[in-house]
Write a protein that holds these residues in place. Sequence first.
Motif, mmCIF file in Angstrom:
data_model
loop_
_atom_site.group_PDB
_atom_site.id
_atom_site.type_symbol
_atom_site.label_atom_id
_atom_site.label_comp_id
_atom_site.label_asym_id
_atom_site.label_seq_id
_atom_site.Cartn_x
_atom_site.Cartn_y
_atom_site.Cartn_z
ATOM 1 N N THR A 160 -26.989 -29.341 -58.094
ATOM 2 C CA THR A 160 -26.595 -28.861 -56.778
ATOM 3 C C THR A 160 -26.950 -27.382 -56.726
ATOM 4 N N ALA A 161 -27.278 -26.855 -55.546
ATOM 5 C CA ALA A 161 -27.770 -25.477 -55.509
ATOM 6 C C ALA A 161 -27.646 -24.869 -54.125
ATOM 7 N N GLY A 162 -27.147 -23.631 -54.106
ATOM 8 C CA GLY A 162 -27.086 -22.834 -52.894
ATOM 9 C C GLY A 162 -27.900 -21.562 -53.067
ATOM 10 N N GLU A 222 -18.993 -27.946 -51.882
ATOM 11 C CA GLU A 222 -20.229 -27.305 -52.325
ATOM 12 C C GLU A 222 -21.418 -27.721 -51.466
ATOM 13 N N THR A 223 -21.606 -29.010 -51.291
ATOM 14 C CA THR A 223 -22.800 -29.471 -50.573
ATOM 15 C C THR A 223 -22.762 -29.095 -49.096
ATOM 16 N N SER A 224 -21.632 -29.317 -48.438
ATOM 17 C CA SER A 224 -21.534 -28.956 -47.019
ATOM 18 C C SER A 224 -21.529 -27.449 -46.832
ATOM 19 N N GLY A 225 -20.879 -26.728 -47.748
ATOM 20 C CA GLY A 225 -20.868 -25.270 -47.646
ATOM 21 C C GLY A 225 -22.254 -24.668 -47.755
ATOM 22 N N GLU A 267 -32.949 -17.341 -51.045
ATOM 23 C CA GLU A 267 -33.740 -18.408 -51.668
ATOM 24 C C GLU A 267 -32.834 -19.296 -52.513
ATOM 25 N N GLN A 268 -33.177 -20.560 -52.577
ATOM 26 C CA GLN A 268 -32.308 -21.544 -53.223
ATOM 27 C C GLN A 268 -32.384 -21.440 -54.735
#
Length: 531
Positions: free
Chosen positions: A516-518, A327-330, A510-511
């Motif tokens: 955690t957030a994409g 999730e974070t790296s993606g 936009e985030q």
Amino acid sequence: MDLNITLLALGILGLLAVYQLFVYPAFLSPLAKVPAANFSASFSSLWSNYIRWANIENNTLYELHRKLGPIVRLGPNELSVDCYEGGLKTIYTGGFHKTDFYKNRFTNYGMQNSFTMIDKAEHSARKRMLSNIYSKTVVLASPTVKETTKSILFERLLPIFQAAAETGRSIDVHRLDYAYAMDSFMSYQFGLSIGSNFIQDDSKRNWYLDNFFGRRPWIYWITEHPQLAALLSKVGLHIIPKWVDESTEALEAWQIDICDKAERLLSTNPSIASTDPGNYPAIFATERAQFQKSDGVNWKTVSPGQAYPRRLEIASDMYDHNAAAHETSGDTLTYVYYELSKRPALQAELRKELLTLQPPILFPAETADISTVTFPDPKAVDQLPLLDATLQETLRRWVAVPGPQFRRTPAEGCSLAGYDNIPGGVRVSCLAYSLHRNPNVFPSPLEWRPERWLHATGDELREMRRWFWAWGSGGNMCIGSNFATHSMKHAIAAIYTNFTTEIVDAEGIEQAEGFTAGPVGDKLVLRFRHV
């Protein structure tokens, strides 16, 4: 007489209740001097629960700190802090314990993992088991990382972009970024043959991501009020739909099956690390060996369906690590490609830097046997200044873990952000979303400017690094930061050595809100052209 005594007693109890619930917290508590986020925050948690339920917490807290200063009272027993000295430094390197937030949200198989452990000694002992395999020195020198990185880039990822460039077809890269991050990490965790192949198997990729992210709308109840949700479900009121639990069970079953395969591989082929490094389950094997050492257990060959020592504890850690990794790296890679795609000149500058690698990561490779392809020294990739600044600035501007990271003040109390006598047991937090937007540290903070990391003075750079919080800090700092950096830098390097990218559709970039957030729109459509 008895009636009068009863009424008097009830009156006294009522006054005590008013004093305890309203007068003391609003006017006499040591927290009463701290600016309150809302008129009700001094005596009620309704407001703070509302912003979490409505999923507007990050931006709300950011605006509150801009208005009210570095410390804000969110509830009778909760503070948000937005400063380094007397804030981030004190809370996260000063030994403050975690709260149940982590246990409620990140426990797997009903078993705690290193991320959920509240007890510092227990957490430190578990983290030490894996600290070496995640260290920068080991990651950059690992034969497993070298072989798996080449395989995933040359055999899985780059052919997709090459085909798109040849046909002129645009690609939605966002879920593909999750796939690359998961495959890259799990190949180090479990080896190529056992780890995921989400890049090429898009049906399995979508199954996983739909189950993983589909639960998000109910994460508030799971995290903040699990007991209430469980109680209501017993009387037929399902705040959390049953399929949410079914999704969790399906993901856990998929994960533990991979752990079981890794255990069988290691028990039947103990020399695989030296004979076949690309298929060596390095991270799993490391924790397994540490538990064997501490337990004095010699595990025998494991048959399908057969339990083995520490099975659920290892599985809980493995699940937590790869869930965080993908999730974070993606999300970070998606924002790197978004920002670079808006800047053709910067792409050209980055490509010029990447071509200085010896050898550069050129695709297609000159040979079909990927194992014979010469790759640049990972240390050289890591040390490229513009590549590093590009990733660093993305981690700042689009931080993948923007939400509050909760701690509890120590029993003896403390001082925070200039306020003394903060009592023990108060829920406190900082959030990277706000820390990374401090204009005194990061001028024009909403602008994505890699050059801020390249042209800063020594003092400016030290200050930015103090406030930079993409990986957390202290004993609970992200254990996988070195591998994530390696993985992301190699993806960026491989793509922009060989391709240019331009935006086709970035609607919803936009985030989103969240711990955690994409991107809100869950997409980024790009067009690739081979250089």
